[in-house]
Design a protein around this motif. Structure first.
Motif, PDB file in Angstrom:
ATOM      1  N   VAL A 130       0.850  -1.189   0.000  1.00 53.41           N
ATOM      2  CA  VAL A 130       0.000   0.000   0.000  1.00 53.41           C
ATOM      3  C   VAL A 130       0.887   1.242   0.000  1.00 53.41           C
ATOM      4  CG1 VAL A 130      -1.886  -1.170   1.201  1.00 53.41           C
ATOM      5  CG2 VAL A 130      -0.165   0.059   2.525  1.00 53.41           C
ATOM      6  N   THR A 131       0.301   2.367  -0.425  1.00 52.68           N
ATOM      7  CA  THR A 131       1.021   3.644  -0.395  1.00 52.68           C
ATOM      8  C   THR A 131       1.147   4.106   1.052  1.00 52.68           C
ATOM      9  OG1 THR A 131      -1.052   4.860  -0.717  1.00 52.68           O
ATOM     10  CG2 THR A 131       0.232   4.287  -2.693  1.00 52.68           C
ATOM     11  N   ASP A 132       2.278   4.731   1.350  1.00 47.51           N
ATOM     12  CA  ASP A 132       2.559   5.163   2.717  1.00 47.51           C
ATOM     13  C   ASP A 132       2.727   6.671   2.821  1.00 47.51           C
ATOM     14  OD1 ASP A 132       3.006   4.605   5.442  1.00 47.51           O
ATOM     15  OD2 ASP A 132       5.169   4.763   5.166  1.00 47.51           O
ATOM     16  N   ASP A 133       2.664   7.375   1.696  1.00 48.76           N
ATOM     17  CA  ASP A 133       2.886   8.814   1.716  1.00 48.76           C
ATOM     18  C   ASP A 133       2.245   9.413   0.464  1.00 48.76           C
ATOM     19  OD1 ASP A 133       3.700  11.287   2.461  1.00 48.76           O
ATOM     20  OD2 ASP A 133       5.842  10.845   2.572  1.00 48.76           O
ATOM     21  N   ILE A 134       2.256  10.727   0.408  1.00 43.22           N
ATOM     22  CA  ILE A 134       1.743  11.422  -0.772  1.00 43.22           C
ATOM     23  C   ILE A 134       2.730  11.229  -1.924  1.00 43.22           C
ATOM     24  CG2 ILE A 134       1.053  13.633  -1.728  1.00 43.22           C
ATOM     25  CD1 ILE A 134      -0.826  12.558   0.370  1.00 43.22           C
ATOM     26  N   LEU A 135       2.201  10.886  -3.099  1.00 47.13           N
ATOM     27  CA  LEU A 135       3.039  10.670  -4.277  1.00 47.13           C
ATOM     28  C   LEU A 135       3.103  11.950  -5.107  1.00 47.13           C
ATOM     29  CD1 LEU A 135       1.699   7.166  -5.374  1.00 47.13           C
ATOM     30  CD2 LEU A 135       3.641   7.675  -3.896  1.00 47.13           C
ATOM     31  N   ASP A 136       4.250  12.134  -5.759  1.00 47.28           N
ATOM     32  CA  ASP A 136       4.435  13.294  -6.632  1.00 47.28           C
ATOM     33  C   ASP A 136       5.135  12.820  -7.899  1.00 47.28           C
ATOM     34  OD1 ASP A 136       4.697  15.717  -7.808  1.00 47.28           O
ATOM     35  OD2 ASP A 136       6.079  16.578  -6.333  1.00 47.28           O
ATOM     36  N   ARG A 137       4.386  12.764  -9.003  1.00 44.65           N
ATOM     37  CA  ARG A 137       4.970  12.276 -10.251  1.00 44.65           C
ATOM     38  C   ARG A 137       6.108  13.158 -10.732  1.00 44.65           C
ATOM     39  NH1 ARG A 137       5.715  12.818 -15.315  1.00 44.65           N
ATOM     40  NH2 ARG A 137       5.087  14.983 -15.064  1.00 44.65           N
ATOM     41  N   GLU A 138       6.007  14.470 -10.461  1.00 40.73           N
ATOM     42  CA  GLU A 138       7.050  15.368 -10.940  1.00 40.73           C
ATOM     43  C   GLU A 138       8.362  15.150 -10.185  1.00 40.73           C
ATOM     44  OE1 GLU A 138       3.445  16.217 -12.393  1.00 40.73           O
ATOM     45  OE2 GLU A 138       3.821  16.456 -10.239  1.00 40.73           O
ATOM     46  N   THR A 139       8.304  14.602  -8.988  1.00 44.16           N
ATOM     47  CA  THR A 139       9.524  14.292  -8.240  1.00 44.16           C
ATOM     48  C   THR A 139      10.013  12.887  -8.555  1.00 44.16           C
ATOM     49  OG1 THR A 139       8.798  15.755  -6.455  1.00 44.16           O
ATOM     50  CG2 THR A 139      10.532  14.155  -5.935  1.00 44.16           C
ATOM     51  N   ASP A 165      -0.082  10.712 -13.852  1.00 41.71           N
ATOM     52  CA  ASP A 165      -0.099  12.154 -13.623  1.00 41.71           C
ATOM     53  C   ASP A 165      -1.509  12.662 -13.380  1.00 41.71           C
ATOM     54  OD1 ASP A 165       1.175  14.754 -13.588  1.00 41.71           O
ATOM     55  OD2 ASP A 165       0.169  15.123 -15.489  1.00 41.71           O
ATOM     56  N   VAL A 166      -1.616  13.660 -12.483  1.00 42.60           N
ATOM     57  CA  VAL A 166      -2.827  14.455 -12.329  1.00 42.60           C
ATOM     58  C   VAL A 166      -2.429  15.916 -12.518  1.00 42.60           C
ATOM     59  CG1 VAL A 166      -3.972  12.819 -10.802  1.00 42.60           C
ATOM     60  CG2 VAL A 166      -2.585  14.630  -9.808  1.00 42.60           C
ATOM     61  N   ASN A 167      -3.387  16.723 -12.852  1.00 46.88           N
ATOM     62  CA  ASN A 167      -3.090  18.116 -13.159  1.00 46.88           C
ATOM     63  C   ASN A 167      -2.972  18.912 -11.868  1.00 46.88           C
ATOM     64  OD1 ASN A 167      -2.620  20.326 -14.785  1.00 46.88           O
ATOM     65  ND2 ASN A 167      -4.770  20.852 -14.959  1.00 46.88           N
ATOM     66  N   ASP A 168      -1.780  18.899 -11.256  1.00 50.21           N
ATOM     67  CA  ASP A 168      -1.563  19.594  -9.991  1.00 50.21           C
ATOM     68  C   ASP A 168      -0.516  20.693 -10.100  1.00 50.21           C
ATOM     69  OD1 ASP A 168       0.491  17.848 -10.432  1.00 50.21           O
ATOM     70  OD2 ASP A 168       0.663  17.177  -8.351  1.00 50.21           O
ATOM     71  N   ASN A 169      -0.072  21.009 -11.311  1.00 50.71           N
ATOM     72  CA  ASN A 169       0.908  22.080 -11.493  1.00 50.71           C
ATOM     73  C   ASN A 169       0.401  23.045 -12.560  1.00 50.71           C
ATOM     74  OD1 ASN A 169       3.585  21.372  -9.927  1.00 50.71           O
ATOM     75  ND2 ASN A 169       2.830  19.455 -10.800  1.00 50.71           N
ATOM     76  N   ALA A 170       0.364  24.313 -12.191  1.00 51.87           N
ATOM     77  CA  ALA A 170      -0.023  25.341 -13.153  1.00 51.87           C
ATOM     78  C   ALA A 170       1.185  25.724 -13.995  1.00 51.87           C
ATOM     79  CB  ALA A 170      -0.580  26.567 -12.419  1.00 51.87           C
ATOM     80  N   ALA A 176       8.600   9.644 -10.962  1.00 50.24           N
ATOM     81  CA  ALA A 176       7.543   9.186 -11.862  1.00 50.24           C
ATOM     82  C   ALA A 176       7.359   7.674 -11.849  1.00 50.24           C
ATOM     83  CB  ALA A 176       7.820   9.648 -13.295  1.00 50.24           C
ATOM     84  N   ALA A 177       8.323   6.905 -11.379  1.00 50.28           N
ATOM     85  CA  ALA A 177       8.221   5.446 -11.405  1.00 50.28           C
ATOM     86  C   ALA A 177       9.039   4.868 -10.254  1.00 50.28           C
ATOM     87  CB  ALA A 177       8.700   4.880 -12.733  1.00 50.28           C
ATOM     88  N   PHE A 178       8.586   3.708  -9.784  1.00 45.58           N
ATOM     89  CA  PHE A 178       9.277   3.002  -8.706  1.00 45.58           C
ATOM     90  C   PHE A 178       9.444   1.543  -9.105  1.00 45.58           C
ATOM     91  CE2 PHE A 178       7.075   6.496  -6.663  1.00 45.58           C
ATOM     92  CZ  PHE A 178       8.021   6.997  -5.770  1.00 45.58           C
ATOM     93  N   ASN A 179      10.567   0.981  -8.723  1.00 43.18           N
ATOM     94  CA  ASN A 179      10.783  -0.461  -8.810  1.00 43.18           C
ATOM     95  C   ASN A 179      10.883  -0.971  -7.375  1.00 43.18           C
ATOM     96  OD1 ASN A 179      10.792  -0.822 -11.631  1.00 43.18           O
ATOM     97  ND2 ASN A 179      12.881  -0.050 -11.760  1.00 43.18           N
ATOM     98  N   ILE A 180       9.770  -1.477  -6.883  1.00 42.91           N
ATOM     99  CA  ILE A 180       9.701  -1.906  -5.488  1.00 42.91           C
ATOM    100  C   ILE A 180      10.252  -3.322  -5.386  1.00 42.91           C
ATOM    101  CG2 ILE A 180       8.231  -2.178  -3.484  1.00 42.91           C
ATOM    102  CD1 ILE A 180       8.355   0.657  -4.582  1.00 42.91           C
ATOM    103  N   THR A 181      11.326  -3.483  -4.644  1.00 44.70           N
ATOM    104  CA  THR A 181      11.920  -4.796  -4.431  1.00 44.70           C
ATOM    105  C   THR A 181      11.394  -5.356  -3.114  1.00 44.70           C
ATOM    106  OG1 THR A 181      13.922  -4.143  -5.619  1.00 44.70           O
ATOM    107  CG2 THR A 181      14.062  -6.079  -4.187  1.00 44.70           C
ATOM    108  N   ILE A 182      10.679  -6.479  -3.210  1.00 47.85           N
ATOM    109  CA  ILE A 182      10.115  -7.139  -2.032  1.00 47.85           C
ATOM    110  C   ILE A 182      10.987  -8.347  -1.714  1.00 47.85           C
ATOM    111  CG2 ILE A 182       8.105  -8.325  -1.097  1.00 47.85           C
ATOM    112  CD1 ILE A 182       6.407  -6.627  -2.980  1.00 47.85           C
ATOM    113  N   THR A 183      11.485  -8.398  -0.502  1.00 45.76           N
ATOM    114  CA  THR A 183      12.383  -9.468  -0.075  1.00 45.76           C
ATOM    115  C   THR A 183      11.707 -10.265   1.025  1.00 45.76           C
ATOM    116  OG1 THR A 183      14.302  -8.083  -0.606  1.00 45.76           O
ATOM    117  CG2 THR A 183      14.683 -10.008   0.791  1.00 45.76           C
ATOM    118  N   ALA A 184      11.680 -11.594   0.840  1.00 46.02           N
ATOM    119  CA  ALA A 184      11.118 -12.508   1.843  1.00 46.02           C
ATOM    120  C   ALA A 184      12.263 -13.350   2.403  1.00 46.02           C
ATOM    121  CB  ALA A 184      10.041 -13.389   1.224  1.00 46.02           C
ATOM    122  N   VAL A 185      12.350 -13.442   3.739  1.00 48.53           N
ATOM    123  CA  VAL A 185      13.428 -14.176   4.414  1.00 48.53           C
ATOM    124  C   VAL A 185      12.788 -15.148   5.397  1.00 48.53           C
ATOM    125  CG1 VAL A 185      15.518 -13.977   5.809  1.00 48.53           C
ATOM    126  CG2 VAL A 185      14.916 -12.146   4.219  1.00 48.53           C
TER     127      VAL A 185
END
Length: 823
Positions: free
Chosen positions: A393-402, A432-437, A404-413
């Motif tokens: 799940v998302t844990d924070d506010i996302l900002d595409r301009e900062t 993207d959403v239109n959040d920048n003028a 734009a993509a994530f490669n989430i590595t999930i490790t099981a031990v």
């Protein structure tokens, strides 16, 4: 199989969210196991919306869920013997998953055995060698037939073919497994019959019955009255999984009291299951059992083998070998993605589920306990509310301009020693959403452009950038009409590039500067906008020729100036008044005579336009004098106008001393040059005092201008409104044809104290209705100090100043001429 459908019995546990079904094996693909929606009280319409599905651990699924009917269907063949080879109760577990919100139900299928396997003897030919001295009642254990079925479907009894010497009886091992024994009922006589051929049949209890047979060949030998005896009835051994080939499992030992050949014992496995075959082997001489294949706890955790010891005389005995496999941490955790979204909106609130993972380990104990974690410094986290299931799940506010993509590595031990781990990368794109003028590169643009440029001339390009993506970053430029509609009409803008063009040529005399507001809006929904200001300064071009105000130039009437015949040298005859609508250098005017009746009789001031006499008049001079005065501006390519001045000589006119120039002749270049040099020397020597002089001059000019505007001018002639037409001419007569009079100053002209014109602030001067809305044109009679009206003139007519008697002329206040300030 239709006869076994009555075994499908659902058991629903509301407390644990568990559904149990009992079904026969070998059901056809697509067969209905039960209605999950009804048994769990679920709404069928919610199954599709919540992505309901049945999942199982492992590679095979076996069953699936129909979201249209809510029924649980068979998707793969289920063989109870393959699933649970040595287990009395065969249970297969599944989970029913529902998302949004996540809900997991446990499904248990108890697979019931059907009679689909016939009894089978491992060795279809059983060889027995019996000594003829074998006592009656002697028992000879035979190999049991194997039937993978369970319960009533397994072997129930054996049957021996008809003979006179042997009967078949059943016996039980320590583990209560029954096996057949051949019992001798009648003494053997090798000389009578040395070989017996019998048939043994294994029959199960299914319906219909199934059976399997084996041939028994009994060879009668001479006396061998001892059979091998095992040291243990049951051998039990422990071996770690993944043991290398050659590892000693245990050693079987059996002895035979006979001597010679009859006492030599050989070992063999009498029965090996499919899953054990190829895993272990026994040395026929030493009885050592060694590993020869892969020992995998997750495949089979217990191996049961029947070991046979046979002497040289053909007599044999059997024992049981049980091998327990020790589990090791040899399996890495398994990460199975059950549901995943390829993208997530940047305005998603924290806690939005991105992926659903099933994480498990095939090992047991601590080696099967798994913990999960994800890459550090990413706005995501793992949340587990159900065993072995994790939600990303998302844990924070996302900002595409900062980012734009994530490669989430999930490790099981796992918790084994040493621990094993596995990882999986889940790519996530932030949509993207239109959040920048849009943001302009400048808040204020300033541009200078000459007047009279053609329509469509490029003025400037404004640029804005939008950090968003796609249509949210596509910018549309426009001019804001509400800011200044008049200024906006001068310009047009390319909505895509931001290039600003002229809508029509600029006229400096109409507007010297203006500003517009440019709006940049993106194509998002809703769109976001920002603005910038563009200031345009119009630079003047020499596009206006001088306009003659006085004397009035008309084809039907030319004003005539009269001068006394006795006028001395330097006498002020008249003054040519001209204005230029341009500004700056383009409006500086110069005057010169280009044609005259008497060339050496009159002169004109280069910058003031005053016409004075160069010498006294002679009797032979023409009474009517005509001058053509050329008025030129100071533009790069000067423009000009010609004024025709008509002068009449009169004997009766008095000579006015105030109109005579008592100084040096201003037309004399030598005196002018000397005065100029003198003033330049004084100016250079008085730099420190120049500032004070300038300040005093500015104050003086301001006061003069203020007194000029406020003072009355009713006794002076006025200019008709025709010459107030061009913009930037001073309109002190309040006709409303000129711009703001604050753009103009008053200047004293050379000799203006002797008689000058000035603009009137009053209404009409004459009695007759003249041009300019009731304003008339008149002359001043200095003899009587009264005003006399003239007939109404045309719009291009002006008044001329005359004198009739010098004797009665009284000194008049100095006049002022209002001209453009830039002149």
């Amino acid at each position: 199989m239709v006869l076994y459908f009555f075994l499908i019995i659902p058991f629903v546990s509301g407390v644990f969210g568990e559904v149990r079904y009992s079904i026969p094996e070998e059901m056809k693909q697509g067969s209905v196991i039960g209605n999950l929606a009804r048994d769990l009280g679920l709404d069928i319409t919610e199954l599709g919306k919540r992505k309901a599905r049945v999942v199982a651990e492992g590679s095979k699924q076996y069953c699936e869920l129909s979201t249209e009917t809510g029924s649980l269907l068979v998707s793969e063949r289920m063989d109870r013997e393959e699933l649970c080879a040595q287990t009395a109760v065969c249970v297969v577990q599944f989970q029913l998953l529902l998302e949004n919100p996540l809900k997991v139900y446990s499904l248990i299928l108890e697979v019931q055995d059907i009679n689909d396997n016939s009894p089978v003897f491992t060795n279809g030919q059983i060889e027995l060698e019996l000594v003829e001295s074998t006592i009656l009642g002697r028992r000879f254990p035979l190999e049991s037939a194997r039937d993978p079925d369970m319960g009533t479907n397994t072997i129930k009894h054996y049957r021996l073919s008809q003979n006179d010497h042997f009967v078949l009886e059943m016996n039980k091992q320590v583990n209560a497994n029954a096996y057949p024994e051949l019992v001798l009922k009648k003494a053997l006589d090798r000389e009578t019959q040395s070989d017996y051929y019998l048939t043994i049949s294994g029959i199960d209890g299914g319906n219909p019955l199934r059976s399997g047979t084996a041939s028994i060949h009994i060879h009668v030998l001479d006396a061998n009255d001892n059979v091998p005896v095992f040291s243990q009835r049951i051998y039990k051994a422990f071996v770690a999984e993944n043991s290398p080939p050659g590892t000693l499992v245990t050693k079987i030992n059996a002895t035979d009291l006979d001597d010679g050949v009859y006492g030599e014992v050989t070992y063999s496995f009498s029965h090996v299951s499919d899953k054990t075959r190829g895993v272990v082997e026994i040395d026929g001489v030493t009885g050592e059992v060694r590993v020869i294949g892969l020992m995998d706890y997750e495949d089979v955790n217990v191996h049961e083998l029947d070991v046979q010891a046979k002497d040289g005389g053909g007599q044999s005995s059997h024992c049981k070998l049980i091998i327990d496999v020790i589990d090791l941490n040899d399996n890495s955790p398994v990460i199975s993605v059950k549901s995943a979204s390829s993208s997530v909106s940047e305005d998603s609130s924290p806690g939005t589920m991105v992926a659903l993972l099933n994480v498990y380990d095939l090992d047991t104990g601590s080696s099967g306990r798994v913990t999960c974690h994800i890459t550090d410094n990413v706005p995501f986290r793992l949340l587990s509310e159900v065993k072995n299931y994790f939600m990303l799940v998302t844990d924070d506010i996302l900002d595409r301009e900062t980012h734009a993509a994530f490669n989430i590595t999930i490790t099981a031990v796992d918790s084994g020693s040493p621990p094993l781990f596995s990882s999986k990368v889940i790519p996530i794109t932030v949509s993207d959403v239109n959040d920048n003028a849009p943001v302009f590169s400048q808040e204020l643009y300033t541009v200078n452009i000459p007047e009279n440029r053609p329509q469509g001339t490029s003025v400037i390009r404004v640029t804005a950038e939008d950090k968003d993506f796609g249509s949210n970053a596509k910018i549309h430029y426009s001019l804001q009409l509400k800011s200044d509609p008049a200024a906006t009409s001068f310009l047009s803008i390319n909505s895509e590039t931001g290039d600003i063009f002229t809508s029509h040529p600029f006229d400096y005399e109409t507007a010297s500067h203006f500003q517009v507001v440019v709006s940049a809006c993106d194509m998002g929904n809703p769109p976001l906008c920002s603005t910038c200001t563009v200031r345009v300064f119009v630079s003047d071009q020499n596009d206006n020729a001088p306009v003659i105000l006085y004397p009035v130039q008309s084809s039907s009437f030319i004003a005539e100036d009269r001068v006394p015949l006795a006028a001395p040298k330097g006498y002020l005859v008249t003054k040519v008044i001209a204005v230029d609508a341009d500004a700056g250098h383009n409006a500086w005017l110069s005057y010169r005579i280009i044609k005259a009746t008497e060339p050496e009789l009159f002169s004109v001031g280069l910058h003031c336009g005053e016409i004075r006499t160069l010498r006294p008049f002679y009797e032979d001079d023409e009474v009517k004098q005509t001058l053509e005065v050329l008025v030129e501006d100071n533009g790069p390519e000067s423009l000009s106008a010609t004024a025709t001045v008509s002068i009449a000589l009169g004997d009766s006119l008095p000579v006015v001393d105030e109109l005579s120039d008592f100084g040096e002749d201003e037309s004399a270049p030598s005196n002018s040059n000397e005065d100029l040099v003198f003033y330049l020397i004084v100016a250079l020597a008085s730099v420190s005092g120049l500032l004070l002089v300038l300040i005093s001059s500015v104050v003086y000019v301001k006061l003069c201008r203020r007194s000029f505007y406020r003072g009355g001018a009713s006794n002076l002639p006025v200019f008709p409104p025709t010459y107030g037409g061009p913009p930037h001419y001073s309109d002190v007569s309040r006709w409303g044809t000129l711009d703001d009079d604050s753009r103009y100053n008053s200047f004293m002209t050379t000799g203006s104290w002797r008689g000058d014109f000035r603009f009137s602030t009053g209404g009409s001067v004459g009695s007759g209705g003249g041009v300019g809305g009731g304003s008339g044109i008149g002359i001043i009679d200095y003899d009587t100090m009264t005003k006399r009206s003239l007939p109404p003139l045309k719009n291009d007519s002006l008044v001329r100043l005359t004198t009739s008697s010098a004797a009665s002329l009284k000194p008049k206040p100095r006049g002022r001429l209002s001209v453009p300030r830039k002149v």
